[in-house]
Design a protein around this motif. Structure first.
Motif, mmCIF file in Angstrom:
data_model
loop_
_atom_site.group_PDB
_atom_site.id
_atom_site.type_symbol
_atom_site.label_atom_id
_atom_site.label_comp_id
_atom_site.label_asym_id
_atom_site.label_seq_id
_atom_site.Cartn_x
_atom_site.Cartn_y
_atom_site.Cartn_z
ATOM 1 N N VAL A 40 -89.455 -88.150 -123.231
ATOM 2 C CA VAL A 40 -90.025 -89.501 -123.369
ATOM 3 C C VAL A 40 -89.048 -90.543 -122.834
ATOM 4 O O VAL A 40 -89.423 -91.458 -122.107
ATOM 5 N N ARG A 41 -87.770 -90.378 -123.173
ATOM 6 C CA ARG A 41 -86.778 -91.401 -122.808
ATOM 7 C C ARG A 41 -86.602 -91.496 -121.292
ATOM 8 O O ARG A 41 -86.414 -92.570 -120.743
ATOM 9 N N LEU A 42 -86.694 -90.332 -120.625
ATOM 10 C CA LEU A 42 -86.511 -90.348 -119.173
ATOM 11 C C LEU A 42 -87.761 -90.849 -118.455
ATOM 12 O O LEU A 42 -87.749 -91.063 -117.245
ATOM 13 N N GLY A 43 -88.855 -90.960 -119.217
ATOM 14 C CA GLY A 43 -90.057 -91.623 -118.726
ATOM 15 C C GLY A 43 -90.783 -90.903 -117.616
ATOM 16 O O GLY A 43 -91.343 -91.525 -116.719
ATOM 17 N N GLY A 44 -90.795 -89.578 -117.653
ATOM 18 C CA GLY A 44 -91.540 -88.822 -116.646
ATOM 19 C C GLY A 44 -93.041 -89.023 -116.809
ATOM 20 O O GLY A 44 -93.500 -89.550 -117.826
ATOM 21 N N ASP A 45 -93.827 -88.599 -115.804
ATOM 22 C CA ASP A 45 -95.278 -88.780 -115.919
ATOM 23 C C ASP A 45 -96.001 -87.437 -116.056
ATOM 24 O O ASP A 45 -97.184 -87.316 -115.743
ATOM 25 N N SER A 46 -95.245 -86.426 -116.495
ATOM 26 C CA SER A 46 -95.873 -85.112 -116.686
ATOM 27 C C SER A 46 -96.763 -85.138 -117.936
ATOM 28 O O SER A 46 -96.581 -85.994 -118.806
ATOM 29 N N MET A 55 -95.906 -88.787 -129.959
ATOM 30 C CA MET A 55 -95.149 -88.424 -131.181
ATOM 31 C C MET A 55 -93.947 -89.329 -131.371
ATOM 32 O O MET A 55 -93.565 -89.653 -132.487
ATOM 33 N N ILE A 56 -93.306 -89.701 -130.257
ATOM 34 C CA ILE A 56 -92.034 -90.425 -130.346
ATOM 35 C C ILE A 56 -92.218 -91.842 -129.789
ATOM 36 O O ILE A 56 -92.392 -92.018 -128.583
ATOM 37 N N THR A 57 -92.202 -92.805 -130.672
ATOM 38 C CA THR A 57 -92.379 -94.191 -130.221
ATOM 39 C C THR A 57 -91.093 -94.993 -130.370
ATOM 40 O O THR A 57 -90.944 -96.048 -129.778
ATOM 41 N N ASP A 58 -90.163 -94.444 -131.160
ATOM 42 C CA ASP A 58 -88.924 -95.155 -131.445
ATOM 43 C C ASP A 58 -87.774 -94.420 -130.738
ATOM 44 O O ASP A 58 -87.402 -93.306 -131.130
ATOM 45 N N LEU A 59 -87.226 -95.029 -129.686
ATOM 46 C CA LEU A 59 -86.212 -94.331 -128.884
ATOM 47 C C LEU A 59 -84.793 -94.624 -129.397
ATOM 48 O O LEU A 59 -83.885 -94.955 -128.640
ATOM 49 N N THR A 60 -84.634 -94.499 -130.716
ATOM 50 C CA THR A 60 -83.315 -94.659 -131.345
ATOM 51 C C THR A 60 -82.954 -93.341 -132.029
ATOM 52 O O THR A 60 -83.776 -92.405 -132.042
ATOM 53 N N MET A 129 -78.892 -78.597 -139.797
ATOM 54 C CA MET A 129 -79.898 -79.102 -138.847
ATOM 55 C C MET A 129 -79.769 -80.625 -138.693
ATOM 56 O O MET A 129 -79.799 -81.157 -137.576
ATOM 57 N N VAL A 130 -79.597 -81.318 -139.826
ATOM 58 C CA VAL A 130 -79.479 -82.790 -139.773
ATOM 59 C C VAL A 130 -78.211 -83.171 -139.006
ATOM 60 O O VAL A 130 -78.238 -84.031 -138.109
ATOM 61 N N ILE A 131 -77.101 -82.509 -139.331
ATOM 62 C CA ILE A 131 -75.821 -82.838 -138.675
ATOM 63 C C ILE A 131 -75.908 -82.575 -137.166
ATOM 64 O O ILE A 131 -75.487 -83.404 -136.356
ATOM 65 N N LEU A 132 -76.492 -81.428 -136.790
ATOM 66 C CA LEU A 132 -76.582 -81.113 -135.351
ATOM 67 C C LEU A 132 -77.498 -82.100 -134.620
ATOM 68 O O LEU A 132 -77.241 -82.443 -133.459
ATOM 69 N N THR A 133 -78.542 -82.555 -135.301
ATOM 70 C CA THR A 133 -79.429 -83.542 -134.660
ATOM 71 C C THR A 133 -78.681 -84.866 -134.453
ATOM 72 O O THR A 133 -78.790 -85.488 -133.387
ATOM 73 N N VAL A 134 -77.914 -85.264 -135.466
ATOM 74 C CA VAL A 134 -77.135 -86.510 -135.343
ATOM 75 C C VAL A 134 -76.119 -86.370 -134.203
ATOM 76 O O VAL A 134 -75.984 -87.264 -133.353
ATOM 77 N N ILE A 135 -75.411 -85.237 -134.168
ATOM 78 C CA ILE A 135 -74.419 -85.022 -133.095
ATOM 79 C C ILE A 135 -75.102 -85.069 -131.727
ATOM 80 O O ILE A 135 -74.614 -85.708 -130.783
ATOM 81 N N GLY A 136 -76.278 -84.413 -131.645
ATOM 82 C CA GLY A 136 -77.032 -84.432 -130.385
ATOM 83 C C GLY A 136 -77.386 -85.856 -129.977
ATOM 84 O O GLY A 136 -77.247 -86.240 -128.800
ATOM 85 N N GLY A 137 -77.834 -86.642 -130.955
ATOM 86 C CA GLY A 137 -78.194 -88.034 -130.668
ATOM 87 C C GLY A 137 -76.992 -88.841 -130.203
ATOM 88 O O GLY A 137 -77.086 -89.629 -129.252
ATOM 89 N N LEU A 138 -75.840 -88.631 -130.862
ATOM 90 C CA LEU A 138 -74.627 -89.361 -130.467
ATOM 91 C C LEU A 138 -74.209 -88.979 -129.048
ATOM 92 O O LEU A 138 -73.779 -89.831 -128.264
ATOM 93 N N LEU A 139 -74.372 -87.692 -128.719
ATOM 94 C CA LEU A 139 -74.026 -87.247 -127.363
ATOM 95 C C LEU A 139 -74.953 -87.865 -126.312
ATOM 96 O O LEU A 139 -74.571 -88.028 -125.146
ATOM 97 N N GLY A 141 -75.851 -90.841 -126.531
ATOM 98 C CA GLY A 141 -75.459 -92.255 -126.475
ATOM 99 C C GLY A 141 -76.204 -93.135 -127.467
ATOM 100 O O GLY A 141 -76.163 -94.372 -127.351
ATOM 101 N N LEU A 142 -76.885 -92.509 -128.447
ATOM 102 C CA LEU A 142 -77.634 -93.297 -129.443
ATOM 103 C C LEU A 142 -76.680 -93.762 -130.546
ATOM 104 O O LEU A 142 -75.636 -93.137 -130.789
ATOM 105 N N ASN A 143 -77.050 -94.843 -131.221
ATOM 106 C CA ASN A 143 -76.170 -95.403 -132.258
ATOM 107 C C ASN A 143 -76.534 -94.893 -133.648
ATOM 108 O O ASN A 143 -77.715 -94.819 -133.993
ATOM 109 N N LEU A 144 -75.464 -94.598 -134.427
ATOM 110 C CA LEU A 144 -75.685 -94.177 -135.819
ATOM 111 C C LEU A 144 -75.752 -95.434 -136.688
ATOM 112 O O LEU A 144 -74.755 -95.893 -137.247
#
Lengths: 254, 245
Positions: A40-46, A55-60, A129-139, A141-144
């Motif tokens: 979603v974030r990369l905005g492809g048209d597939s 499903m994902i409307t909030d890109l944070t 699972m929660v920690i790995l998702t947060v780490i993935g998000g930080l990688l 470039g998303l803000n905690l």
């Protein structure tokens, strides 16, 4: 350490169902959520990107965690449900039950140790699972921020409530003396949950409330889930644990 | 006279239309080996399960070490060892882990359980397979493992259902010697079932013949032809009372 707990921990450490279940939830859920999020974030048209965008409307980071929570709500029930069915049902399938009679350790305490191991494993898996998702998000470039921390706690709570709902599978696997009845019941529960949610009666169904609270049915449905509805899994799990321990205390080795 | 460690009085159990055990009286004393023999389906395993609390009797009572089985607690069961039908199958555990776990579940502390595991594994010649997953064992070695798990905590009472099944001749001799030592030196009581009449004749102090769920008499283990005695008794019982369902 209690002998029954040591015994059950040893078996769980060697069991593929626990190992693979942990990998599916702790690694698979964050990986899948991040993949959808990036689509979603990369905005492809597939077509996949278009579907993920619904499903994902909030890109944070809170949005990423919310997506992971929706995947988790089904994954945790399936994973812990299968593990519970196997853990209890295998004693019958593997002809191990007679050896648990006429020994110093009561059978009900072996069953209690199984629940303790399942609960500890589910807790570690959900937190990982929660920690790995947060780490993935930080990688990415998303803000905690505060919203992300709030969503992270929310999915941890919902994940643990989902894990608690696997307890009835332990009862069915014991009562019907095998792991297949537990797994069949689990599949039936998932189907019924979908049906009840589709007709709008989900919030009072313990298996649907947590998923709705996480936004599976949209923001409006999430806000309508009350605390009582959300906590319904606790009495369901408590009753299932009590009934299972009682069954193990009274059952015969036929 | 030595004390009675296992006692059944009028014990009976039915499964649907099948009267599996029909009012059995039985006593086993400390230091003796009593063998149960009978045709397939005679009720040997069911009787043993009743004595171990695995099944509840429809009528009659069972006692182990002076306590009714229905009331027996940790103190009683920690002095009992058993192997009923198939050895437990936790295929993912090693032989050492399985035997150690059996000792721990019988209330032994970790250190003692480890020492006892090593000792019984040597006695039953399992040393070579100690670190193998039990799923890789042959049938005979799996049987040795089941025996090791039943014997590891040095019980005072042993209930063994066909313990020499699948064992090679050396294994059979080893088990017989081990049981003889435990009964002779430690005063252990053994109730054992078997299909091998020559084997029980060598091992047992008394042989009881179970037929259609009833004990129809004893066989003399030192008699000339135990097999002949066996069939004669069975034939007499069938003539006197055809099988009731």
């Amino acid at each position: 350490m209690n002998a029954a707990l040591e015994f059950e921990l040893l078996k769980a450490r060697r069991a593929g169902v626990f190992r693979w279940g942990a990998i599916v939830v702790a690694v698979g859920v964050p990986a899948l959520s991040i993949a959808f999020f990036e689509l979603v974030r990369l905005g492809g048209d597939s077509p996949s990107a278009a579907k993920a965008a619904t499903m994902i409307t909030d890109l944070t980071l809170a949005g990423l965690l919310g997506t992971a929570g929706q995947v988790l709500s089904v994954a945790i029930l399936m994973t812990v449900g299968i593990a519970a069915s196997w853990s209890f049902g295998r004693e019958f399938v593997d002809d191990a039950l007679p050896a648990l009679f006429a020994i110093a350790t009561p059978r009900w305490s072996v069953a209690a140790a199984k629940f303790v191991v399942l609960a500890g494993w589910a807790l570690l898996t959900v937190i990982s699972m929660v920690i790995l998702t947060v780490i993935g998000g930080l990688l990415l470039g998303l803000n905690l921020d505060t919203a992300a921390v709030h969503t992270a706690s929310r999915i941890a709570v919902a994940g643990l409530l989902g894990a608690a709902l696997a307890a009835p599978m332990a009862l069915v696997s014991s009562w019907r003396r095998g792991y297949l009845p537990g797994i069949v019941t689990l599949l039936a529960v998932v189907v019924v949950t979908q049906l009840l949610t589709a007709v709008g009666a989900g919030a009072w169904f313990p298996y649907a409330a947590a998923a709705l609270w996480l936004g599976m049915g949209g923001a409006a449905a999430a806000n309508q889930v009350s605390v009582i509805q959300l906590l319904l899994p606790l009495p369901v799990a408590a009753l299932a644990v009590i009934a299972t321990l009682s069954w193990w205390r009274r059952a015969e080795a036929r | 006279m030595s004390i009675v460690t296992i006692r059944a009085h009028g014990i009976a159990r039915r499964f649907g239309d099948e009267q599996a055990v029909a009012g059995v009286d039985l006593e086993v004393r400390a230091g003796e080996i009593v063998a149960l023999v009978g045709l397939n389906g005679a009720g040997k395993s069911t009787l043993m399960r009743l004595l171990l609390g695995m099944l509840r009797p429809d009528s009659g009572t069972a006692e182990v070490l002076g306590r009714r089985v229905v009331d027996a607690d940790r103190a009683v069961w920690s002095r009992v060892g058993h192997l009923i039908e198939t050895p437990p199958r936790y295929g993912e555990l090693t032989v050492a882990e399985s035997v150690y776990s059996a000792a721990r579940l019988q209330g032994w502390d970790r250190r003692s359980a480890r020492v006892a595991t090593a000792a019984i594994s040597t006695d039953l010649e399992l040393d070579h397979w100690l670190h193998r997953a039990t799923r890789t064992l042959s049938l005979g070695n799996r049987q040795r493992l089941g025996l090791a798990m039943a014997l590891v905590h040095r019980p005072d009472v042993l209930v063994l259902d066909e313990p020499t099944n699948s064992l090679d001749p050396l294994g059979v001799v080893r088990v017989r010697e081990l049981l003889r030592i435990r009964t002779g030196d430690d005063g252990v009581s053994v109730l054992v079932s078997s299909q091998h009449l020559d084997e029980v004749a060598r091992m047992a102090d008394r042989i009881l013949l179970l037929h259609h769920g009833r004990i129809i008499g004893g066989l003399d283990p030192h008699g000339v032809d135990v097999e002949h005695q066996f069939f004669q008794r069975v034939l007499e019982a069938d003539r006197a009372e055809p099988r009731r369902r």
